[in-house]
Design a protein around this motif. Sequence first.
Motif, PDB file in Angstrom:
ATOM      1  N   ARG A  98      39.249 -39.006 -21.483  1.00  0.00           N
ATOM      2  CA  ARG A  98      40.527 -39.362 -20.878  1.00  0.00           C
ATOM      3  C   ARG A  98      40.404 -39.425 -19.358  1.00  0.00           C
ATOM      4  N   GLY A  99      39.608 -38.534 -18.797  1.00  0.00           N
ATOM      5  CA  GLY A  99      39.384 -38.586 -17.358  1.00  0.00           C
ATOM      6  C   GLY A  99      38.747 -39.896 -16.933  1.00  0.00           C
ATOM      7  N   MET A 100      37.727 -40.350 -17.670  1.00  0.00           N
ATOM      8  CA  MET A 100      37.097 -41.618 -17.329  1.00  0.00           C
ATOM      9  C   MET A 100      38.056 -42.781 -17.522  1.00  0.00           C
ATOM     10  N   GLU A 101      38.861 -42.729 -18.554  1.00  0.00           N
ATOM     11  CA  GLU A 101      39.864 -43.779 -18.742  1.00  0.00           C
ATOM     12  C   GLU A 101      40.803 -43.836 -17.546  1.00  0.00           C
ATOM     13  N   TRP A 102      41.212 -42.667 -17.051  1.00  0.00           N
ATOM     14  CA  TRP A 102      42.106 -42.570 -15.882  1.00  0.00           C
ATOM     15  C   TRP A 102      41.442 -43.190 -14.652  1.00  0.00           C
ATOM     16  N   PHE A 103      40.165 -42.855 -14.441  1.00  0.00           N
ATOM     17  CA  PHE A 103      39.440 -43.399 -13.289  1.00  0.00           C
ATOM     18  C   PHE A 103      39.312 -44.921 -13.398  1.00  0.00           C
ATOM     19  N   VAL A 104      38.877 -45.416 -14.539  1.00  0.00           N
ATOM     20  CA  VAL A 104      38.677 -46.853 -14.704  1.00  0.00           C
ATOM     21  C   VAL A 104      40.000 -47.604 -14.587  1.00  0.00           C
ATOM     22  N   GLU A 131       9.209 -41.219  15.468  1.00  0.00           N
ATOM     23  CA  GLU A 131       8.826 -42.336  14.618  1.00  0.00           C
ATOM     24  C   GLU A 131       9.992 -42.723  13.706  1.00  0.00           C
ATOM     25  N   PRO A 132      10.158 -44.024  13.449  1.00  0.00           N
ATOM     26  CA  PRO A 132      11.248 -44.434  12.555  1.00  0.00           C
ATOM     27  C   PRO A 132      11.107 -43.803  11.175  1.00  0.00           C
ATOM     28  N   THR A 133      12.232 -43.456  10.597  1.00  0.00           N
ATOM     29  CA  THR A 133      12.263 -42.935   9.244  1.00  0.00           C
ATOM     30  C   THR A 133      12.806 -44.002   8.297  1.00  0.00           C
ATOM     31  N   GLY A 134      12.764 -43.706   7.018  1.00  0.00           N
ATOM     32  CA  GLY A 134      13.501 -44.514   6.067  1.00  0.00           C
ATOM     33  C   GLY A 134      14.972 -44.145   6.101  1.00  0.00           C
ATOM     34  N   LEU A 135      15.782 -44.870   5.329  1.00  0.00           N
ATOM     35  CA  LEU A 135      17.225 -44.643   5.322  1.00  0.00           C
ATOM     36  C   LEU A 135      17.766 -44.801   3.910  1.00  0.00           C
ATOM     37  N   LEU A 136      18.455 -43.779   3.436  1.00  0.00           N
ATOM     38  CA  LEU A 136      19.189 -43.841   2.177  1.00  0.00           C
ATOM     39  C   LEU A 136      20.652 -44.091   2.482  1.00  0.00           C
ATOM     40  N   VAL A 137      21.203 -45.192   1.976  1.00  0.00           N
ATOM     41  CA  VAL A 137      22.640 -45.457   2.073  1.00  0.00           C
ATOM     42  C   VAL A 137      23.267 -44.849   0.825  1.00  0.00           C
ATOM     43  N   TYR A 138      24.116 -43.818   1.025  1.00  0.00           N
ATOM     44  CA  TYR A 138      24.612 -43.016  -0.090  1.00  0.00           C
ATOM     45  C   TYR A 138      26.109 -43.235  -0.297  1.00  0.00           C
ATOM     46  N   PHE A 139      26.476 -43.398  -1.584  1.00  0.00           N
ATOM     47  CA  PHE A 139      27.873 -43.602  -1.972  1.00  0.00           C
ATOM     48  C   PHE A 139      28.303 -42.437  -2.854  1.00  0.00           C
ATOM     49  N   HIS A 140      29.298 -41.702  -2.410  1.00  0.00           N
ATOM     50  CA  HIS A 140      29.725 -40.498  -3.127  1.00  0.00           C
ATOM     51  C   HIS A 140      30.388 -40.836  -4.447  1.00  0.00           C
ATOM     52  N   GLY A 141      30.364 -39.886  -5.370  1.00  0.00           N
ATOM     53  CA  GLY A 141      31.056 -40.021  -6.641  1.00  0.00           C
ATOM     54  C   GLY A 141      32.512 -39.622  -6.532  1.00  0.00           C
ATOM     55  N   GLY A 142      33.216 -39.730  -7.671  1.00  0.00           N
ATOM     56  CA  GLY A 142      34.630 -39.393  -7.721  1.00  0.00           C
ATOM     57  C   GLY A 142      35.446 -40.423  -8.461  1.00  0.00           C
ATOM     58  N   GLY A 143      34.790 -41.181  -9.354  1.00  0.00           N
ATOM     59  CA  GLY A 143      35.534 -42.118 -10.186  1.00  0.00           C
ATOM     60  C   GLY A 143      36.248 -43.212  -9.424  1.00  0.00           C
ATOM     61  N   TRP A 144      35.759 -43.552  -8.240  1.00  0.00           N
ATOM     62  CA  TRP A 144      36.362 -44.584  -7.384  1.00  0.00           C
ATOM     63  C   TRP A 144      37.746 -44.163  -6.856  1.00  0.00           C
ATOM     64  N   PRO A 146      44.651 -27.976 -13.657  1.00  0.00           N
ATOM     65  CA  PRO A 146      44.880 -29.154 -14.499  1.00  0.00           C
ATOM     66  C   PRO A 146      43.776 -30.179 -14.293  1.00  0.00           C
ATOM     67  N   PRO A 147      43.404 -30.927 -15.327  1.00  0.00           N
ATOM     68  CA  PRO A 147      42.407 -31.985 -15.164  1.00  0.00           C
ATOM     69  C   PRO A 147      42.931 -33.087 -14.259  1.00  0.00           C
ATOM     70  N   PHE A 148      42.009 -33.803 -13.659  1.00  0.00           N
ATOM     71  CA  PHE A 148      42.392 -34.839 -12.711  1.00  0.00           C
ATOM     72  C   PHE A 148      43.361 -35.843 -13.313  1.00  0.00           C
ATOM     73  N   GLU A 149      43.171 -36.192 -14.597  1.00  0.00           N
ATOM     74  CA  GLU A 149      44.002 -37.229 -15.199  1.00  0.00           C
ATOM     75  C   GLU A 149      45.454 -36.808 -15.376  1.00  0.00           C
ATOM     76  N   GLN A 150      45.763 -35.521 -15.164  1.00  0.00           N
ATOM     77  CA  GLN A 150      47.148 -35.065 -15.217  1.00  0.00           C
ATOM     78  C   GLN A 150      47.781 -34.998 -13.828  1.00  0.00           C
ATOM     79  N   LEU A 151      47.067 -35.470 -12.833  1.00  0.00           N
ATOM     80  CA  LEU A 151      47.538 -35.408 -11.452  1.00  0.00           C
ATOM     81  C   LEU A 151      47.741 -36.806 -10.888  1.00  0.00           C
ATOM     82  N   GLU A 152      48.527 -36.892  -9.838  1.00  0.00           N
ATOM     83  CA  GLU A 152      48.574 -38.107  -9.051  1.00  0.00           C
ATOM     84  C   GLU A 152      47.291 -38.188  -8.215  1.00  0.00           C
ATOM     85  N   PRO A 153      46.853 -39.386  -7.852  1.00  0.00           N
ATOM     86  CA  PRO A 153      45.595 -39.493  -7.103  1.00  0.00           C
ATOM     87  C   PRO A 153      45.527 -38.608  -5.861  1.00  0.00           C
ATOM     88  N   ALA A 154      46.608 -38.536  -5.095  1.00  0.00           N
ATOM     89  CA  ALA A 154      46.589 -37.705  -3.888  1.00  0.00           C
ATOM     90  C   ALA A 154      46.394 -36.231  -4.241  1.00  0.00           C
TER      91      ALA A 154
END
Length: 308
Positions: free
Chosen positions: A200-206, A69-82, A20-28
């Motif tokens: 509909r999935g994006m509507e559910w996430f937002v 030697e010091p490196t650069g750093l990418l601060v990464y935020f995962h996806g998943g519609g919040w 089932p698509p995510f929008e048909q499920l409870e968040p958990a």
Amino acid sequence: MPLNAEARTLLELIEQIGAPPFEQLEPAQARAARADMAPPVLDPCHSTEPVDAGGVPARLYRPSAPGGEPTGLLVYFHGGGWVIGDLESHDNVCHALCSRSGHAVLSVDYRLAPEHPFPAGLDDCITATRWAHDNAAALGCDPARIAVGGDSAGSNFAAVIANLAMVPLAFQLLIYPVTDARMNTASYDENSTGYFLTRRGMEWFVEHYLSGDSGSADDPRVSPLLATDDELAAGPPALVITAGFDPLRDEGASYADRLGELGVRTSHVHYPGQFHGFFSLAHMLADARAAHALAAQLLADALAPPMT
């Protein structure tokens, strides 16, 4: 351009499975379903370790043993519609970006909606970014060479943080970003169903993200495309990746165009035959492997130490 052959085969397989698509499920339930889909690591970095990023759980990916030697750093935020996703769901992406770029990656385990609606997740990402800058040297990184990045909702956070400019940033990596939560572009109509992420999935996430009534789709902290010219123009160089069969295609392109028009050095790379989420599927899609290589190379260039 038609749907990429590998992408079409993968989408047909998903349809045959009948999940089932995510929008048909409870968040958990949606989170559990996403956890079952966690891709394997193809490009392992040197090591990983848990980190407390100012009270926000995170994971540090190192390209080499500490002490060099010091490196650069990418601060990464995962996806998943919040709403879904975590450190494990994007472990493969963070390994790849770290090992391929030669720079460290800090993956942030921000709070999720609807239990923690806007601005909780954004606040966590802001906290982690500030902490990363303040503690970069202790992590073996150069505080003058920090980038932010993410995919989908995660790149929404990255774009907002770049616009807020609370720490100096060298680069922003925006992979099919959510930049306009009003959801009124042509790509929402063209790709409303059939390509993994639906209207509909994006509507559910937002709806879940904004369920706390503390923000709206017209807020630039939710829709960074609505930030002022001055805020956008002050941002760091950017790579924006978009996919042709993605409801978010047009807003990503508009964001890249606006950055470029305002003088921000911006690369917009479009994968016309791909769908939303392809970047995480390097074990199945050649375009994802190519996109990993591209993102890592531009990240490596942006975070390279200054010439002496």
